[in-house]
Enzyme design. Structure first.
Site, PDB file in Angstrom:
ATOM      1  N   TRP A  10      37.817  39.367  44.627  1.00  0.00           N
ATOM      2  CA  TRP A  10      37.860  40.505  43.704  1.00  0.00           C
ATOM      3  C   TRP A  10      39.293  40.956  43.416  1.00  0.00           C
ATOM      4  CZ3 TRP A  10      34.681  43.659  40.837  1.00  0.00           C
ATOM      5  CH2 TRP A  10      35.190  44.907  40.473  1.00  0.00           C
ATOM      6  N   ASP A  68      42.740  47.143  39.676  1.00  0.00           N
ATOM      7  CA  ASP A  68      43.931  47.729  39.065  1.00  0.00           C
ATOM      8  C   ASP A  68      45.241  46.997  39.389  1.00  0.00           C
ATOM      9  OD1 ASP A  68      41.853  49.511  38.932  1.00  0.00           O
ATOM     10  OD2 ASP A  68      42.995  51.247  39.583  1.00  0.00           O
ATOM     11  N   TRP A  76      34.010  44.772  44.813  1.00  0.00           N
ATOM     12  CA  TRP A  76      34.911  45.832  45.244  1.00  0.00           C
ATOM     13  C   TRP A  76      34.639  46.214  46.688  1.00  0.00           C
ATOM     14  CZ3 TRP A  76      34.979  50.722  47.223  1.00  0.00           C
ATOM     15  CH2 TRP A  76      36.182  51.430  47.121  1.00  0.00           C
TER      16      TRP A  76
END
Length: 582
Positions: A62, A65, A89
């Site tokens: 994963w 940002d 996440w």
């Protein structure tokens, strides 16, 4: 050769769980249509052919940002929210990659991991600042033992290490906590890059919720380690409850060069406050009032849906930095997958970044412009070129000679007349995606739709369309740009919207509307009107896995003939992106 646009309407499809049932229709000798129901098995989404070839992503698992991008001692650093343990996440650390050209990247060990009381629940987003004397420092959000969001500092362990592999956390972490009247301790995150004020003190902004409203809180420091909150925010708004992923930087109207926010800002410069909300990145342009120590927007809009966006597609949590090497500002944004979590687990990876973009302010000081950094051009190979094409209503012109799965296409559309533009309805600005759905590429208009059909299967069952429509407003012309991925794949369970955004254009002076589209297997990234509207989308055509082929076309479905004075396209090489340890 041009083909009839009606070919698009001959393929109607619906979905079942694993098998698509496609109605393929053909005309019989009596002039009527005969349709056969043909089952179509969809191959597994677990295929390396969906991994991008030159967009940034880690080797596996994963990513979300972008964090702390910076240029330091000849090296570009990019940190990123990363789960090293799986493609969903969770277990977030600061991944770290380095590059000398923003194209090819070396993956390093994580720079920051949760191991202190101030970040034990997660090491979340933040920024990098270069202090006086060339000392880089990171400020990032951590989840503390009480699940509060707090701010922490990390510094390089060894400045002689050109890659800055190891980082040491400050002894006084967390340096900032969500204390004060009305503060929500669970909504206090994502510090900006620091800048120097006229008093010689460092400043940062932090996204927060205060008394139920969104705020960019302002903090000051002499040494970047000890901070105090200013008694008023940098800016706040009652239109929403929380802004995250703040960015604050200076721009000079009409100059595509970047500005260092901690250096002397030239007269006439503007400032940009960018934030993430409503699943997209928005911004305001204004001035930084030094006396008030506050951001003052040029325009305050009553409806937040009217705020301009960095990108009108699948793009979020962007972060910019000043590139001191080339005196430009570069912005990164996260593009997640549009398939299911189960698909991501099966693939073993999730998330890419959009191409790094140079970002600047237009001459009028009203809109940000963006363009892929010029280093991306180094991947271009085998250029093909077309000149003087006339696209009449219904024309579909195939573009051949490039790798249609990995391509860079630049095309200008020249309008032969602007008299047939349809009238513009200002209410469309509230929901351009809705208008793109209702005015799709197969819906005939006055001027437009015209644009590109890409990643199309040979029978057009799958295709993605990037197109324009021209409207006449009371004072100017408005251009709608759409990236319609509703028929991009035969797969079930994908998020396939029709993305869209509007931009103003002076067609009285300039009748050419430019489009640049970067195609990278499962990523389609487009820049319209010289970068006035940018749209990135994720697509998973079955044809890529079935036969590794796709078609590309220029088209026009409007009443007015559209001329293509020049079209250039290149096949794109595969970059070396995080393939091995550094």
């Amino acid at each position: 050769m041009a083909q009839a646009w009606a070919f698009f309407l001959l393929a109607l499809f619906s979905f079942s769980s694993y098998v698509s049932r496609i109605f393929l229709c053909s005309r019989n000798g009596q002039g009527s249509f005969l349709c056969a129901l043909i089952p179509r098995e969809v191959p597994s989404i677990v295929s390396d052919r969906y991994r991008t070839a030159y967009h940034f992503q880690p080797p596996k698992n994963w990513m979300n940002d972008p964090n702390g991008p910076m240029y330091y001692n000849g090296i570009y650093h990019l940190f990123f929210q990363h789960n090293p343990n799986g493609p969903q996440w969770g277990d977030i650390v600061w991944g770290h990659s380095v590059s000398t050209d923003l194209v090819n990247w070396i993956i390093l060990e994580p720079a920051i991991e949760p191991d202190t009381p101030g970040d034990i629940k997660g090491c979340w987003s933040g920024s990098a600042t270069i202090l006086f004397g060339g000392q880089p420092v990171i400020m990032y959000t951590g989840g503390d033992v009480e699940n509060h969001q707090v701010q922490n500092i990390a510094l390089p362990k060894n400045l002689s290490d050109m890659y800055l592999r190891e980082w040491t956390k400050a002894g006084n972490n967390p340096v900032l906590q969500p204390v004060g009247p009305g503060m929500n301790p669970g909504e206090f995150r994502d510090p900006t890059t620091g800048w120097i004020g006229p008093d010689g003190l460092w400043r940062i902004g932090i996204g927060a919720e205060v008394n139920g409203y969104s705020a960019a809180l302002l903090y000051k420091s002499e040494d970047f380690l000890n901070w105090s909150r200013v008694d008023h925010p940098l800016y706040s708004s009652s239109a929403s409850t929380m802004w995250e992923c703040l960015d604050f930087f200076a721009v000079l109207p009409g100059s595509n060069g970047g500005l260092d926010l901690s250096a002397a800002i030239p007269k006439g410069a503007k400032h940009v406050l960018k934030f993430s909300e409503d699943q997209c990145d928005k911004y305001m342009i204004g001035v930084y009032d030094l006396e008030r120590d506050a951001f003052v927007p040029d325009t305050v809009l009553d409806d937040r849906r009217l705020l301009p966006r960095i990108d009108y597609g699948n793009y979020y949590a962007s972060k910019s930095f000043f590139d001191s090497k080339n005196r430009r500002r570069i912005i990164w944004g996260w593009t997640n997958e549009s398939d299911s979590s189960a698909d991501d687990i099966a693939k073993g990876w999730a998330g890419i970044y959009a191409i790094p973009r140079k970002i600047w302010l237009d001459r009028d000081g009203k809109q940000l412009l963006q363009w892929p950094v010029e280093e991306i051009d180094s991947l271009r190979r085998n250029e093909i070129s077309y000149q003087g094409l006339d696209l009449e209503k219904g024309d579909l012109y195939e573009i051949k000679g490039v790798d249609t799965l990995q391509a860079d296409v630049e095309i200008d559309f020249e309008l032969t007349s602007i008299d047939d533009a349809d009238s513009f309805d200002p209410s469309w600005l509230l929901d351009p995606e809705k208008h793109c759905r209702e005015a799709g590429a197969s819906v005939h208009g006055g001027i437009g739709p015209f644009g590109l059909v890409i990643l199309a299967s040979s029978d057009m069952e799958e295709h993605t369309v990037v197109h324009f429509r021209v409207y006449k407003s009371q004072k100017e012309y408005m251009i709608l740009m759409c990236s319609d991925i509703r028929r991009s794949s035969l797969r079930q369970g994908l998020y396939t919207p029709a993305y869209g955004g509007f931009f103003e254009f002076d067609l009285e002076k300039e009748r050419k509307i430019s489009l640049r589209t970067l195609i990278d297997r499962s990523a389609v990234e487009s820049f319209g009107g010289g970068g006035r509207v940018c749209i990135i989308a994720r697509v998973y055509p079955v044809a890529i896995v079935d036969d590794g082929k796709a078609q590309m076309y220029a088209f026009n479905n409007g009443s007015t003939t559209v001329r293509v004075p020049h079209l250039r396209a290149w096949s794109m090489m595969t970059a070396q992106v995080n393939l091995k340890k550094g």
